[in-house]
Design a protein around this motif. Structure first.
Motif, mmCIF file in Angstrom:
data_model
loop_
_atom_site.group_PDB
_atom_site.id
_atom_site.type_symbol
_atom_site.label_atom_id
_atom_site.label_comp_id
_atom_site.label_asym_id
_atom_site.label_seq_id
_atom_site.Cartn_x
_atom_site.Cartn_y
_atom_site.Cartn_z
ATOM 1 N N LEU A 128 0.864 -1.174 0.000
ATOM 2 C CA LEU A 128 0.000 0.000 0.000
ATOM 3 C C LEU A 128 0.896 1.219 0.000
ATOM 4 O O LEU A 128 1.262 1.742 1.054
ATOM 5 C CB LEU A 128 -0.917 -0.012 1.220
ATOM 6 C CG LEU A 128 -2.172 -0.869 1.102
ATOM 7 C CD1 LEU A 128 -2.819 -1.050 2.454
ATOM 8 C CD2 LEU A 128 -3.144 -0.254 0.117
ATOM 9 N N SER A 129 1.296 1.638 -1.193
ATOM 10 C CA SER A 129 2.165 2.800 -1.326
ATOM 11 C C SER A 129 1.782 3.559 -2.583
ATOM 12 O O SER A 129 1.060 3.044 -3.452
ATOM 13 C CB SER A 129 3.639 2.370 -1.406
ATOM 14 O OG SER A 129 3.926 1.797 -2.664
ATOM 15 N N GLY A 130 2.278 4.770 -2.691
ATOM 16 C CA GLY A 130 1.981 5.595 -3.855
ATOM 17 C C GLY A 130 2.438 4.973 -5.160
ATOM 18 O O GLY A 130 1.909 5.302 -6.234
ATOM 19 N N ASN A 131 3.411 4.060 -5.087
ATOM 20 C CA ASN A 131 3.912 3.406 -6.299
ATOM 21 C C ASN A 131 2.838 2.576 -6.997
ATOM 22 O O ASN A 131 2.955 2.258 -8.179
ATOM 23 C CB ASN A 131 5.092 2.491 -5.959
ATOM 24 C CG ASN A 131 6.335 3.260 -5.560
ATOM 25 O OD1 ASN A 131 6.369 4.485 -5.627
ATOM 26 N ND2 ASN A 131 7.358 2.546 -5.120
ATOM 27 N N MET A 132 1.806 2.191 -6.258
ATOM 28 C CA MET A 132 0.755 1.336 -6.824
ATOM 29 C C MET A 132 -0.353 2.118 -7.524
ATOM 30 O O MET A 132 -1.275 1.528 -8.082
ATOM 31 C CB MET A 132 0.138 0.470 -5.719
ATOM 32 C CG MET A 132 1.118 -0.488 -5.086
ATOM 33 S SD MET A 132 1.745 -1.678 -6.312
ATOM 34 C CE MET A 132 3.353 -2.069 -5.594
ATOM 35 N N THR A 133 -0.269 3.436 -7.526
ATOM 36 C CA THR A 133 -1.330 4.276 -8.079
ATOM 37 C C THR A 133 -1.749 3.901 -9.499
ATOM 38 O O THR A 133 -2.949 3.793 -9.779
ATOM 39 C CB THR A 133 -0.926 5.758 -8.022
ATOM 40 O OG1 THR A 133 -0.611 6.107 -6.666
ATOM 41 C CG2 THR A 133 -2.049 6.654 -8.519
#
Length: 422
Positions: A128-133
């Protein structure tokens, strides 16, 4: 939502863990290790190794599972009792059954493959991090359907669980770090990376008040999600940066999901942690200090990308191509449409804090998300160099054997990617 502190005490050590589990609510399916639980979008909490009771809004489904058991995600409901038993879609094998499992694994895997016919495709993500956007945005913008794909998103607490599901044939696509993919491939797994959406470790070393200078790190404990993940790599990189040896001078401790590290910091179980966005913003607000921005070190690293099984790519290249088209268009969309991207992030993080989402967007999307996610030998060389420190088989490996950029090259040459930005 689960709001009662009574239920929190029954299920886990803190309300923080309930919060972390609820972050995965937008996934269609979650796989967790024995002794853990997840809250899925159908409002059913699956709990292992806990005695629980029914709660309003859903059903607690509990089966006693020893923490030493091997838990494998499978869809089959009928498997010989010689192997174990099924608990909510998982084959649970006790210590005594491991030998039988090894002998039966080839038969089991072929049966699992047969059971997959007729189901939706599944795409997993391992943090769950911004990289998964962009992976979330592909779903929210209807891009999977646009390219003829019927896909369920699957959330995993870390890359190790996600890779286990991919090897078992439970998912077709996985958004994951190159280190996990390369490590699995070195071990003989049939996996390959198709692209790197992010080639920096967009994480930070956050510390409590007991660490004021690099020398204070010695003898302390740094929290990570799981060994073998990019968060683990980031911890080792940070420790080496300050001239120390991981595990010898500075202990590395597994604490579960990245967001769980804040609770571990708060409780004093660890004195430092590797955090990603937006969790590190929350930690900063609670008074923890950002000691090192690991991405700022400038080390090219296959941090986040798309992984598939080689065999699946060979058999369903058209499906893989359409999946990559979906992700490429999602990248273009979030880069051009900031309000949409922030709306997507807010939904999956379950955070309505505009300031927190703005900062996460600027770092994870605007600064580090690659427009063309072509994998590079340099990024995978860093992966191999890191793996070689703990796995002798990684030494001397050719970085290019861990990725296949042929589909991305075809799409770029065709003008597909450039057309997305007109």
């Amino acid at each position: 939502m689960i709001s009662s502190k009574v239920y929190a005490r029954e299920l886990c050590s803190s309300v923080e863990e309930i919060f972390n589990a609820s972050l995965l609510a937008n996934a269609s399916l979650c796989f967790f290790r024995a002794g853990s639980f997840c809250w899925s979008e159908d409002m059913r909490v699956r709990v292992f190794g806990k005695k629980v009771s029914e709660f309003r809004g859903g059903v607690f489904i509990a089966r006693r599972v020893h923490r030493g058991s091997l838990v494998i995600p499978v869809r089959l409901r009928r498997i010989t009792t010689m192997l174990g038993f099924i608990a909510e879609g998982r084959l649970v094998i006790g210590r005594r059954g491991l030998a039988v499992f090894i002998l039966s694994s080839l038969v089991l895997l072929s049966t699992i493959a047969a059971a997959q016919d007729g189901r939706k495709l599944r795409a997993g993500y391992a943090s769950l991090s911004g990289n998964m956007t962009p992976f979330w945005a592909a779903r929210e913008a209807g891009l999977f359907k646009k390219y003829g794909l019927d896909i369920d998103l699957v959330a995993f607490p870390s890359g190790t669980e996600g890779m286990a599901a991919m090897i078992a044939g439970e998912i077709e696509f996985l958004a994951i770090a190159g280190s996990t993919t390369a490590s699995a491939a070195i071990g003989g797994a049939d996996v390959i990376s198709l692209g790197n959406t992010v080639e920096r470790l967009v994480t930070s070393l956050m510390v409590n008040s007991s660490i004021q200078k690099p020398e204070d790190l010695k003898g302390k404990a740094v929290g990570i999600s799981r060994f073998g993940t990019s968060i683990d790599t980031a911890a080792r990189m940070a420790i080496h940066h300050y001239g120390y040896e991981p595990m010898k001078d500075v202990t590395i401790v597994q604490v579960g999901a990245v967001s769980s590290a804040v609770a571990a910091l708060r409780g004093g179980r660890i004195q430092a942690a590797i955090l990603s966005y937006p969790t590190l913003i929350r930690a900063r607000r609670e008074g923890f200090r950002e000691m090192l921005d690991i991405a700022s070190l400038g080390v090219a690293y296959a941090s986040t990308g798309v992984t598939v099984r080689r065999s699946f790519m060979a058999q369903r290249r058209d499906v893989v191509t359409n999946y990559l088209k979906s992700i490429l268009e999602a990248i273009a969309r979030v880069k051009k449409d900031k309000p949409f991207a922030i709306e997507v992030m807010s939904k999956y993080f379950r955070i309505n804090d505009r300031e927190m989402m703005e900062e996460t967007y600027e770092v994870s999307v605007n600064k580090y998300l690659k427009r063309v996610p072509t994998p590079t030998a340099e990024a995978f060389r860093s992966v191999i160099d890191e793996l070689a420190q703990v796995n002798p088989k990684a030494k001397g490996q050719d970085p290019t054997r861990f990725y296949d950029d042929s589909i991305l090259q075809e799409l770029e040459k065709s003008g597909f990617i450039n057309a997305l930005y007109r």
